[in-house]
Write an enzyme that holds these catalytic residues in place. Structure first.
Site, mmCIF file in Angstrom:
data_model
loop_
_atom_site.group_PDB
_atom_site.id
_atom_site.type_symbol
_atom_site.label_atom_id
_atom_site.label_comp_id
_atom_site.label_asym_id
_atom_site.label_seq_id
_atom_site.Cartn_x
_atom_site.Cartn_y
_atom_site.Cartn_z
ATOM 1 N N THR A 1 0.842 -1.190 0.000
ATOM 2 C CA THR A 1 0.000 0.000 0.000
ATOM 3 C C THR A 1 0.883 1.247 0.000
ATOM 4 O O THR A 1 2.046 1.203 0.389
ATOM 5 C CB THR A 1 -0.941 0.025 1.217
ATOM 6 O OG1 THR A 1 -0.161 0.139 2.425
ATOM 7 C CG2 THR A 1 -1.793 -1.238 1.285
ATOM 8 N N GLY A 2 0.334 2.355 -0.467
ATOM 9 C CA GLY A 2 1.139 3.568 -0.591
ATOM 10 C C GLY A 2 2.266 3.371 -1.578
ATOM 11 O O GLY A 2 3.404 3.786 -1.344
ATOM 12 N N ALA A 3 1.946 2.745 -2.731
ATOM 13 C CA ALA A 3 2.988 2.275 -3.655
ATOM 14 C C ALA A 3 3.275 3.224 -4.811
ATOM 15 O O ALA A 3 4.098 2.905 -5.666
ATOM 16 C CB ALA A 3 2.595 0.908 -4.210
ATOM 17 N N SER A 4 2.630 4.379 -4.861
ATOM 18 C CA SER A 4 2.803 5.246 -6.031
ATOM 19 C C SER A 4 4.028 6.142 -5.959
ATOM 20 O O SER A 4 4.382 6.800 -6.935
ATOM 21 C CB SER A 4 1.551 6.113 -6.234
ATOM 22 O OG SER A 4 1.349 6.968 -5.115
ATOM 23 N N SER A 5 4.702 6.187 -4.804
ATOM 24 C CA SER A 5 5.916 7.001 -4.663
ATOM 25 C C SER A 5 6.651 6.563 -3.409
ATOM 26 O O SER A 5 6.188 5.701 -2.660
ATOM 27 C CB SER A 5 5.568 8.499 -4.567
ATOM 28 O OG SER A 5 4.826 8.764 -3.388
ATOM 29 N N GLY A 6 7.818 7.166 -3.188
ATOM 30 C CA GLY A 6 8.547 6.964 -1.938
ATOM 31 C C GLY A 6 8.912 5.530 -1.641
ATOM 32 O O GLY A 6 9.359 4.769 -2.511
ATOM 33 N N ILE A 7 8.705 5.119 -0.406
ATOM 34 C CA ILE A 7 9.130 3.808 0.070
ATOM 35 C C ILE A 7 8.439 2.683 -0.687
ATOM 36 O O ILE A 7 9.078 1.728 -1.144
ATOM 37 C CB ILE A 7 8.874 3.679 1.579
ATOM 38 C CG1 ILE A 7 9.739 4.682 2.359
ATOM 39 C CG2 ILE A 7 9.164 2.246 2.056
ATOM 40 C CD1 ILE A 7 9.355 4.816 3.822
ATOM 41 N N GLY A 8 7.115 2.768 -0.819
ATOM 42 C CA GLY A 8 6.373 1.705 -1.489
ATOM 43 C C GLY A 8 6.819 1.506 -2.921
ATOM 44 O O GLY A 8 6.988 0.374 -3.403
ATOM 45 N N TYR B 1 -0.698 12.524 13.957
ATOM 46 C CA TYR B 1 0.140 11.515 13.311
ATOM 47 C C TYR B 1 0.661 10.494 14.315
ATOM 48 O O TYR B 1 0.540 9.281 14.114
ATOM 49 C CB TYR B 1 1.301 12.205 12.602
ATOM 50 C CG TYR B 1 2.305 11.261 11.983
ATOM 51 C CD1 TYR B 1 1.970 10.508 10.867
ATOM 52 C CD2 TYR B 1 3.590 11.135 12.504
ATOM 53 C CE1 TYR B 1 2.877 9.636 10.285
ATOM 54 C CE2 TYR B 1 4.517 10.281 11.928
ATOM 55 C CZ TYR B 1 4.155 9.529 10.820
ATOM 56 O OH TYR B 1 5.069 8.665 10.251
#
Length: 289
Positions: free
Chosen positions: A41-48, A187
């Site tokens: 999940t959260g795969a469109s940029s950064g760590i993912g 957060y």
């Protein structure tokens, strides 16, 4: 694809000290995950995104989830040029019930089930509580993506992970283990909630052959921290560095990762909490907050 794998954040002296290099044994990684299905999940940029690219040369099935479909499509196209990994993309805002349900339906219909779930999607808010007096949604939306969404997702797919003797990887924050700091209440509370939930059920999951890994991270150079100007020149990890740590955990099954200095921060948070709170309060007063 090479441009995605280049470390676009060059470490300075302090970063080389704070963030020790990780050795990723590609052969062991390949042996462990070949033929498996990995959800990110959260795969469109950064760590993912970087986790997906590290796995691009292995025969795996990646299910990449994020809100930005165009970014996911670019990643899919670049990875599948290698003719090794296959990629399924799913555009979803996991805070929206119907979109999360759609993802779960996709996973349950997958003939190969699921072997690894990387819980990476998240939302960060840097704001004084006095600026949130009429912004209750600051707290509901961070809890929605950082806590409720991964909990609901995992409750649904746990039987599949049991069947495959799978693994859950939580991309967490060092703040979950340290004394809370001002301006990050929404957060920190939401990330700590999921961290506590996962650690709480970990012994139960282990009895059913599902392993868990918690990755406790300091600042990482991603889109999430860009709105906070104060972080521009602070030491921060490169997303590709973090991706290697996550992929290493696939074959080591290490229960947790944290920077080497985290233990000292935990000790200070426990032993000197009163002193640190007074220092923090004085600093805020001087800033006119």
């Amino acid at each position: 694809m090479e441009k995605k794998l280049i470390n676009d954040h060059t470490y300075g002296i302090w970063e080389r000290i704070l963030f020790q290099p990780v050795f990723l044994n590609f052969n062991r990684l390949q042996q462990e995950v070949s033929g498996k299905t990995i959800l990110i999940t959260g795969a469109s940029s950064g760590i993912g995104e970087q986790v997906a690219y590290v796995l691009a040369d292995i025969n795996v099935h990646l299910i990449l989830v994020a809100r930005r479909k165009e970014n996911l499509q670019i990643i899919k196209d670049e990875i599948e040029k290698k003719n090794k990994a296959s990629v399924t993309i799913y555009r979803a805002d996991l805070r929206i019930e119907e979109e999360l349900e759609g993802l779960l339906e996709l996973i349950h219909k997958s003939p190969k089930g699921i072997d690894v779930a990387v819980c990476n999607a998240g939302l960060s808010i840097n704001r004084s509580v006095y600026e949130s007096l009429d912004r209750y949604h600051d707290f509901t939306r961070t809890m929605a993506i950082n806590y409720f969404a991964p909990v609901k997702m995992l409750l649904s797919i746990l039987p599949l992970l049991e069947k495959s003797k799978g693994q859950i990887v939580n991309v967490s924050t060092i703040n979950s283990l340290l004394m809370p700091i001002p301006f990050w209440s929404a957060y920190q509370a939401s990330k700590s909630a999921f961290d506590t939930w996962l650690r709480s059920i970990a012994p139960e999951l282990l009895q059913n052959n599902v392993s868990t890994t918690s990755i406790y991270l300091p600042l990482v150079k991603t889109d999430m921290i860009r709105p906070t100007a104060a972080y521009e020149n602070m030491p921060a990890m490169c997303p590709n560095h973090v991706a290697k740590i996550i992929c290493q955990s696939f074959y080591t099954k290490r229960k947790k990762y944290g920077p080497w200095w985290l233990i000292f921060g935990q000790l200070a948070s426990t032993l000197f909490r009163d002193v640190l709170e007074r220092i923090t309060a004085t600093a805020i007063k001087k800033r006119g907050k």
